[in-house]
Scaffold this active site. Structure first.
Site, PDB file in Angstrom:
ATOM      1  N   TYR A 147      -3.516   0.965   2.774  1.00 57.75           N
ATOM      2  CA  TYR A 147      -2.684  -0.127   2.257  1.00 57.75           C
ATOM      3  C   TYR A 147      -3.523  -1.388   2.042  1.00 57.75           C
ATOM      4  O   TYR A 147      -3.551  -1.958   0.951  1.00 57.75           O
ATOM      5  CB  TYR A 147      -1.554  -0.396   3.244  1.00 57.75           C
ATOM      6  CG  TYR A 147      -0.545  -1.435   2.806  1.00 57.75           C
ATOM      7  CD1 TYR A 147       0.368  -1.158   1.791  1.00 57.75           C
ATOM      8  CD2 TYR A 147      -0.484  -2.682   3.427  1.00 57.75           C
ATOM      9  CE1 TYR A 147       1.312  -2.105   1.402  1.00 57.75           C
ATOM     10  CE2 TYR A 147       0.448  -3.628   3.047  1.00 57.75           C
ATOM     11  CZ  TYR A 147       1.344  -3.338   2.039  1.00 57.75           C
ATOM     12  OH  TYR A 147       2.274  -4.278   1.664  1.00 57.75           O
ATOM     13  N   ASN A 176       5.317 -11.022   5.914  1.00 53.56           N
ATOM     14  CA  ASN A 176       6.489 -10.215   6.295  1.00 53.56           C
ATOM     15  C   ASN A 176       7.796 -10.810   5.765  1.00 53.56           C
ATOM     16  O   ASN A 176       8.139 -11.953   6.087  1.00 53.56           O
ATOM     17  CB  ASN A 176       6.590 -10.096   7.818  1.00 53.56           C
ATOM     18  CG  ASN A 176       5.396  -9.372   8.400  1.00 53.56           C
ATOM     19  OD1 ASN A 176       4.266  -9.848   8.293  1.00 53.56           O
ATOM     20  ND2 ASN A 176       5.630  -8.232   9.017  1.00 53.56           N
ATOM     21  N   PHE A 193      14.730  -3.018  14.905  1.00 57.93           N
ATOM     22  CA  PHE A 193      15.440  -3.734  15.968  1.00 57.93           C
ATOM     23  C   PHE A 193      16.939  -3.850  15.656  1.00 57.93           C
ATOM     24  O   PHE A 193      17.780  -3.682  16.535  1.00 57.93           O
ATOM     25  CB  PHE A 193      14.849  -5.146  16.163  1.00 57.93           C
ATOM     26  CG  PHE A 193      13.515  -5.176  16.886  1.00 57.93           C
ATOM     27  CD1 PHE A 193      12.873  -4.009  17.278  1.00 57.93           C
ATOM     28  CD2 PHE A 193      12.908  -6.390  17.186  1.00 57.93           C
ATOM     29  CE1 PHE A 193      11.646  -4.043  17.938  1.00 57.93           C
ATOM     30  CE2 PHE A 193      11.689  -6.443  17.859  1.00 57.93           C
ATOM     31  CZ  PHE A 193      11.052  -5.267  18.223  1.00 57.93           C
ATOM     32  N   ARG A 213       4.287 -12.410  14.355  1.00 61.84           N
ATOM     33  CA  ARG A 213       4.472 -12.337  12.904  1.00 61.84           C
ATOM     34  C   ARG A 213       5.333 -13.523  12.507  1.00 61.84           C
ATOM     35  O   ARG A 213       5.967 -14.178  13.351  1.00 61.84           O
ATOM     36  CB  ARG A 213       5.211 -11.041  12.484  1.00 61.84           C
ATOM     37  CG  ARG A 213       4.469  -9.726  12.736  1.00 61.84           C
ATOM     38  CD  ARG A 213       3.267  -9.561  11.843  1.00 61.84           C
ATOM     39  NE  ARG A 213       2.676  -8.226  11.977  1.00 61.84           N
ATOM     40  CZ  ARG A 213       1.797  -7.881  12.916  1.00 61.84           C
ATOM     41  NH1 ARG A 213       1.409  -8.765  13.822  1.00 61.84           N
ATOM     42  NH2 ARG A 213       1.301  -6.660  12.947  1.00 61.84           N
TER      43      ARG A 213
HETATM   44  P1  NAD Z   1       9.536  -0.925  -0.578  1.00 64.81           P
HETATM   45  O1  NAD Z   1       8.866   0.258  -0.006  1.00 64.81           O
HETATM   46  O2  NAD Z   1      10.969  -1.164  -0.225  1.00 64.81           O
HETATM   47  O3  NAD Z   1       9.440  -0.943  -2.152  1.00 64.81           O
HETATM   48  C1  NAD Z   1       8.349  -0.419  -2.854  1.00 64.81           C
HETATM   49  C2  NAD Z   1       8.884   0.346  -4.046  1.00 64.81           C
HETATM   50  O4  NAD Z   1       7.776   0.855  -4.798  1.00 64.81           O
HETATM   51  C3  NAD Z   1       9.746   1.532  -3.649  1.00 64.81           C
HETATM   52  O5  NAD Z   1      10.947   1.521  -4.371  1.00 64.81           O
HETATM   53  C4  NAD Z   1       8.890   2.741  -4.003  1.00 64.81           C
HETATM   54  O6  NAD Z   1       9.659   3.882  -4.348  1.00 64.81           O
HETATM   55  C5  NAD Z   1       8.069   2.202  -5.164  1.00 64.81           C
HETATM   56  N1  NAD Z   1       6.811   2.904  -5.328  1.00 64.81           N
HETATM   57  C6  NAD Z   1       5.873   3.198  -4.382  1.00 64.81           C
HETATM   58  N2  NAD Z   1       4.840   3.862  -4.917  1.00 64.81           N
HETATM   59  C7  NAD Z   1       5.120   3.998  -6.242  1.00 64.81           C
HETATM   60  C8  NAD Z   1       4.450   4.595  -7.326  1.00 64.81           C
HETATM   61  N3  NAD Z   1       3.270   5.232  -7.159  1.00 64.81           N
HETATM   62  N4  NAD Z   1       5.020   4.552  -8.550  1.00 64.81           N
HETATM   63  C9  NAD Z   1       6.218   3.933  -8.728  1.00 64.81           C
HETATM   64  N5  NAD Z   1       6.918   3.363  -7.730  1.00 64.81           N
HETATM   65  C10 NAD Z   1       6.370   3.385  -6.498  1.00 64.81           C
HETATM   66  O7  NAD Z   1       8.655  -2.195  -0.174  1.00 64.81           O
HETATM   67  P2  NAD Z   1       8.962  -3.741  -0.362  1.00 64.81           P
HETATM   68  O8  NAD Z   1       9.090  -4.349   0.970  1.00 64.81           O
HETATM   69  O9  NAD Z   1      10.061  -3.940  -1.340  1.00 64.81           O
HETATM   70  O10 NAD Z   1       7.588  -4.232  -0.981  1.00 64.81           O
HETATM   71  C11 NAD Z   1       7.444  -4.427  -2.375  1.00 64.81           C
HETATM   72  C12 NAD Z   1       6.041  -4.896  -2.675  1.00 64.81           C
HETATM   73  O11 NAD Z   1       5.779  -6.116  -1.994  1.00 64.81           O
HETATM   74  C13 NAD Z   1       4.955  -3.909  -2.245  1.00 64.81           C
HETATM   75  O12 NAD Z   1       3.932  -3.897  -3.204  1.00 64.81           O
HETATM   76  C14 NAD Z   1       4.454  -4.492  -0.947  1.00 64.81           C
HETATM   77  O13 NAD Z   1       3.107  -4.157  -0.716  1.00 64.81           O
HETATM   78  C15 NAD Z   1       4.621  -5.985  -1.193  1.00 64.81           C
HETATM   79  N6  NAD Z   1       4.788  -6.690   0.086  1.00 64.81           N
HETATM   80  C16 NAD Z   1       5.941  -6.620   0.778  1.00 64.81           C
HETATM   81  C17 NAD Z   1       6.049  -7.259   2.001  1.00 64.81           C
HETATM   82  C18 NAD Z   1       7.312  -7.209   2.807  1.00 64.81           C
HETATM   83  O14 NAD Z   1       7.336  -7.727   3.928  1.00 64.81           O
HETATM   84  N7  NAD Z   1       8.394  -6.650   2.325  1.00 64.81           N
HETATM   85  C19 NAD Z   1       4.970  -7.994   2.508  1.00 64.81           C
HETATM   86  C20 NAD Z   1       3.796  -8.016   1.762  1.00 64.81           C
HETATM   87  C21 NAD Z   1       3.719  -7.387   0.546  1.00 64.81           C
HETATM   88  N1  UDP Z   2       6.846  -3.314  15.927  1.00 64.28           N
HETATM   89  C1  UDP Z   2       7.487  -3.195  17.150  1.00 64.28           C
HETATM   90  N2  UDP Z   2       8.521  -2.325  17.214  1.00 64.28           N
HETATM   91  C2  UDP Z   2       8.951  -1.579  16.173  1.00 64.28           C
HETATM   92  C3  UDP Z   2       8.289  -1.722  14.922  1.00 64.28           C
HETATM   93  C4  UDP Z   2       7.225  -2.593  14.854  1.00 64.28           C
HETATM   94  O1  UDP Z   2       7.130  -3.859  18.131  1.00 64.28           O
HETATM   95  O2  UDP Z   2       9.907  -0.818  16.328  1.00 64.28           O
HETATM   96  C5  UDP Z   2       5.734  -4.297  15.814  1.00 64.28           C
HETATM   97  C6  UDP Z   2       4.482  -3.778  15.119  1.00 64.28           C
HETATM   98  O3  UDP Z   2       3.628  -3.156  16.072  1.00 64.28           O
HETATM   99  C7  UDP Z   2       3.898  -5.070  14.573  1.00 64.28           C
HETATM  100  C8  UDP Z   2       5.119  -5.924  14.253  1.00 64.28           C
HETATM  101  O4  UDP Z   2       6.196  -5.359  14.990  1.00 64.28           O
HETATM  102  O5  UDP Z   2       3.122  -5.703  15.543  1.00 64.28           O
HETATM  103  C9  UDP Z   2       5.468  -5.938  12.769  1.00 64.28           C
HETATM  104  O6  UDP Z   2       5.544  -4.599  12.343  1.00 64.28           O
HETATM  105  P1  UDP Z   2       5.980  -4.205  10.851  1.00 64.28           P
HETATM  106  O7  UDP Z   2       5.724  -2.743  10.726  1.00 64.28           O
HETATM  107  O8  UDP Z   2       7.358  -4.690  10.572  1.00 64.28           O
HETATM  108  O9  UDP Z   2       5.021  -5.059   9.924  1.00 64.28           O
HETATM  109  P2  UDP Z   2       3.429  -5.220   9.857  1.00 64.28           P
HETATM  110  O10 UDP Z   2       2.797  -4.634  11.064  1.00 64.28           O
HETATM  111  O11 UDP Z   2       3.039  -4.516   8.606  1.00 64.28           O
HETATM  112  O12 UDP Z   2       3.259  -6.690   9.812  1.00 64.28           O
END
Ligand code: NAD
Ligand code: UDP
Length: 345
Positions: A147, A176, A193, A213
């Site tokens: 990732y 996040n 949670f 976070r």
């Molecule tokens: P999500 O998993 O809910 O959404 C991602 C979507 O992309 C899904 O609908 C999935 O089916 C689609 N997808 C994955 N691989 C694909 C592919 N090869 N071709 C077409 N579609 C594909 O995740 P999200 O939380 O909505 O995140 C959306 C974007 O934002 C991602 O790129 C993620 O890296 C970025 N992002 C999200 C967060 C967050 O906290 N939600 C934080 C940082 C970055």
């Molecule tokens: N985490 C946790 N319990 C859970 C899921 C995640 O304590 O059931 C912790 C995880 O280890 C991380 C933080 O929560 O330290 C955020 O995790 P998440 O997967 O949501 O996001 P990311 O690690 O990608 O920031």
């Protein structure tokens, strides 16, 4: 009257992408949502089924795409650690090949492309809070690398397309984000949670729960994405809520807001789990006039209400049926696109 655009949103059936589609449609744009449904669901777009300015294309972002658009939001990529680690090779390729494919599309159309990058490019940061000029500390061979490194390479491609081909890029480093429509089983901490609290199950804290976070409500993140796309700044720009909390505090907040008496249990900390993370958002404040507006308790309340509703009445797959390239005034995508082949108008 602000101008309207033809917009492609990849990852449209995901959590963030579906909210982004809503906001773009509210603003009068025409939107194509592209998604291969690997971590997203048709449920998230079911309410747009009959929308005259929206259509859905089920396709891999890495496949050829012949759409004609003037804005591309590239969000396709699984974002929850259990999801992106399920098919790590696929995750890297989604970020690298998918972003390359979208940049090529942008180059051909003269479109502007916004790349959804991530705070994960900072890895387990040695600098706190993280500013955009910090280059990060990522383990290139660990289980999160598919990732993190995929997203880092996607950023590189964006800036090389800008320098080499003059493509207008915008890079958002999203921290996040949480809110309604997160999947109950996607494994991220907020959804875990809330589901555990609502079911009265043990709340799983990984490690000692003292890692931090910062959680940004989805409406704020989407607002930041919209502002960045229409700004003159290429980024990278951090988009996140600087309110930093430990996972213990998050668990306590969720328990208080749900009124749950679920117990805390401790589970092993996943490898390479960042210990601290907090955005410096001075750049976003300065160039986008953006800062988060929704306090954690308010955002959690709205998220909990959404989970409670969905868990009380789970939808059947039939209810969630989405039209594939239908109900659109635009030329229809061919059946091939609907099955996952090359997308075109
Ligand atoms: P999500 O998993 O809910 O959404 C991602 C979507 O992309 C899904 O609908 C999935 O089916 C689609 N997808 C994955 N691989 C694909 C592919 N090869 N071709 C077409 N579609 C594909 O995740 P999200 O939380 O909505 O995140 C959306 C974007 O934002 C991602 O790129 C993620 O890296 C970025 N992002 C999200 C967060 C967050 O906290 N939600 C934080 C940082 C970055
Ligand atoms: N985490 C946790 N319990 C859970 C899921 C995640 O304590 O059931 C912790 C995880 O280890 C991380 C933080 O929560 O330290 C955020 O995790 P998440 O997967 O949501 O996001 P990311 O690690 O990608 O920031």
């Amino acid at each position: 009257m602000p101008s309207t655009h033809d917009i492609l949103v990849t990852g449209a059936a995901g959590f963030l992408g579906s909210h982004l589609c809503d906001r773009l449609l509210e603003r009068g744009h025409r939107v194509v949502g592209l998604d291969n449904l690997c971590s997203g669901t048709r449920d998230n777009l079911a309410h747009l089924q009959a929308h005259p300015r929206f259509r859905f294309v089920e396709q891999n972002v890495t496949a050829p795409c012949t759409l004609q658009v003037d804005r591309i939001y590239n969000l396709a990529c699984p974002a929850s650690p259990p999801h992106y680690q399920q098919d790590p090779v696929g995750t890297t390729l989604t970020s690298v090949l998918g972003t390359w494919r979208m940049l090529e599309l942008a180059r051909r159309c003269g479109a502007r492309l916004l790349q959804a990058s991530t705070s994960e490019i900072y890895g387990d940061p040695a600098v706190h809070p993280q500013r955009e000029d910090y280059h990060g500390d990522v383990n290139t061979v660990g289980p999160r690398a598919c990732y993190d490194e995929g997203k880092r390479c996607a950023e590189t491609l964006c800036f090389d397309y800008l320098r080499q081909h003059g493509v207008a890029v915008r890079v958002a480093r999203i921290f996040n984000t949480y809110g309604p429509r997160m999947l109950p089983d996607d494994g991220r901490v907020v959804s875990n949670f809330i589901v555990q609290a609502l079911h009265g199950q043990d709340i799983t804290l990984y490690g000692d729960g003292r890692q931090t976070r910062c959680f940004c409500f989805v409406d704020d993140t989407v607002d930041g994405l919209l502002r960045l796309m229409e700004s003159d700044s290429t980024g990278p720009v951090n988009l996140g809520n600087p309110h930093e909390i430990t996972m213990r505090v998050l668990a306590a907040e969720v328990l208080a807001l749900t009124g749950s008496s679920a117990q805390l249990v401790f589970r092993p900390l996943p490898q390479d789990d960042p210990r601290r993370r907090c955005p410096d958002i001075a750049l976003a404040q300065r160039v986008l006039g953006w800062s988060p507006q929704v306090p954690l308790a308010q955002g959690l309340r709205r998220t909990i209400d959404d989970f409670a509703r969905r868990l009380a009445s789970p939808r059947t797959p039939d209810e969630a049926a989405l039209p594939l390239a239908s109900a659109s005034p635009r030329p229809q995508a061919g059946q091939e696109a609907a099955r996952g082949g090359p997308a075109s108008w």
